[in-house]
Design an enzyme around this catalytic site. Structure first.
Site, mmCIF file in Angstrom:
data_model
loop_
_atom_site.group_PDB
_atom_site.id
_atom_site.type_symbol
_atom_site.label_atom_id
_atom_site.label_comp_id
_atom_site.label_asym_id
_atom_site.label_seq_id
_atom_site.Cartn_x
_atom_site.Cartn_y
_atom_site.Cartn_z
ATOM 1 C CG ASP A 76 -4.033 4.049 -2.628
ATOM 2 O OD1 ASP A 76 -3.176 3.245 -2.202
ATOM 3 O OD2 ASP A 76 -5.075 4.322 -2.008
ATOM 4 C CG ASP A 97 -2.003 1.065 1.144
ATOM 5 O OD1 ASP A 97 -2.054 1.802 0.137
ATOM 6 O OD2 ASP A 97 -2.801 1.168 2.094
#
Length: 408
Positions: free
Chosen positions: A220, A24
């Site tokens: 992201d 992430d």
């Protein structure tokens, strides 16, 4: 709506305890469930047991952290847009990436969870490895110890492929890698200078400022799909639909979502470019990245040969959010040292083979977690972009690890 995330293996403690963590770039803290967690879900590995690690050390309360109610330990709390959250205490222990990594075990700060909510509670993955910007990021910590240079790269496999690679540290970029400026002061996230879109080579009539709202255009890796502001989404959707008028529009796989889906495209991913147009993302420096159909479509899970848009309108949020779908089969280099992000189309599953240490185990197999049997992944030949990154392009100090895709 089928979602997916990519995980890598991280080992914490002495002796090491193993975890599968979501890769992430939108998070800073790395965290795993702690053995004393009062509200943590059932994940694929046992919880972290601090009492079994002889190198574990809780972070004592200090002026540089948030402290617990007793004023003894540092704490963290993270809330996400999809209403999930994680909270717990901060601790330090030895971390490593296993046999397939060249990085020696290092001490690092991570979060020991005592509460999870939402998707974090129900997901199969144990937790998150935070590669974002910030003091607690794994990248920042390794850079501070001078064990890697201030850069990392991610490479996610294609539509039907689970493999991929993560490289911590700098690489020598391929000569045809496309770069865009990334302003570290623009937002707390990794952003790019997106200025326009082209469909089948034709520029869309969109004001470039549309891509600069709120946090700008954010990459992201922990998000599955892409989300555009209203003006950009409508222009892109309408333009793509004009190019595929031969296909029949159908309902999506999930009655709770109004997905835009089409049947009649066939099951072979490499054939999709004969039906669906390419989409170019044009950057501030004039360079562009071409998206194949697999970079904006996902498979319909109930109709064979049908596909749905993996790009959505971002509600009323003016941020442009680009998730993992956009960078399938693309090596993405986050060159933090030079404030730029690079993109290079390649076969990410093949790339891993060129990176492996002799004698190291093969990457973990694709772990698929489905809610019902009709959602099984199909055995379809992957699209074959250009050959993987030659090993001669990877000099210097770095560590790498396998990435596996999980579908749910």
């Amino acid at each position: 709506l089928v979602c997916s995330y990519y995980t890598t293996r991280l080992y914490i403690g002495s002796p090491p305890q193993e975890f599968a963590l979501i890769v992430d770039t939108g998070s800073t803290v790395t965290y795993v469930p702690c053995s004393n967690c009062e509200q943590c879900g059932k994940h694929q590995d046992p919880r972290f047991q601090p009492e079994l690690s002889n190198t574990y050390q809780a972070l004592k309360c200090n002026p540089g952290c948030n402290c617990d109610d007793d004023g003894k330990q540092c704490t963290y709390e993270r809330r996400y847009a999809e209403q999930s959250s994680s909270s717990g205490v901060l601790a330090e222990d030895v971390i490593s990436f296993g046999n397939e990594s060249q990085l020696a075990p290092q001490r690092a700060v991570f979060g020991c969870e005592n509460m999870e909510t939402g998707d974090l509670y129900s997901q199969r993955a144990d937790g998150i490895i935070g590669l974002g910007r910030g003091r607690l990021s794994i990248v920042d910590q390794l850079v501070e110890k001078s064990v890697i240079s201030d850069s990392f790269s991610l490479c996610y496999g294609g539509m039907d492929v689970g493999g991929g690679a993560m490289v911590l540290g700098g690489i020598s970029p391929p000569s045809d890698m496309v770069f865009t400026h990334s302003d570290p002061y623009r937002s707390p996230y990794y952003n790019i200078e997106l200025k326009g879109l082209r469909v089948a080579g034709k520029p869309l009539k969109i004001n470039p400022k549309v891509f600069d709202g709120r946090h700008g255009t954010v990459l992201d890796s922990g998000t599955t799909y892409a989300y555009l502001p209203e003006e950009a989404f409508i222009a892109l959707k309408d333009s793509i639909m004009k190019e595929i008028s031969v296909l029949r529009q159908i309902h999506g796989p999930d009655p709770n979502y109004n997905d835009i889906c089409f049947s009649g495209a066939g099951r072979v991913v490499s054939e999709l470019s004969k039906i669906f147009p390419t989409v170019d993302m044009v950057f501030g420096n004039g360079q562009s990245l071409t998206l194949s159909p697999e970079n904006y479509l996902f498979r319909h899970t109930k109709v064979s040969g049908a596909y749905c848009f993996g790009i959505f309108q971002n509600g009323k949020d003016p941020t442009t959010l680009l998730g993992g779908i956009i960078v399938r089969n693309t090596l993405v280099t986050y060159d933090r040292e030079n404030d730029k992000i690079g993109f290079w189309k390649t076969n990410c599953s093949e790339l891993w083979k060129g990176l492996q240490v002799p004698g190291a185990p093969a990457p973990a197999p694709n772990t698929v977690h489905m809610n019902n049997s009709s959602n099984r992944s199909q055995n379809v030949p992957p699209v074959q972009p250009p050959n993987g990154l030659p090993t001669k392009h990877i000099p210097g100090r770095f560590t790498f690890g396998a990435i596996s895709r999980v579908i749910y």
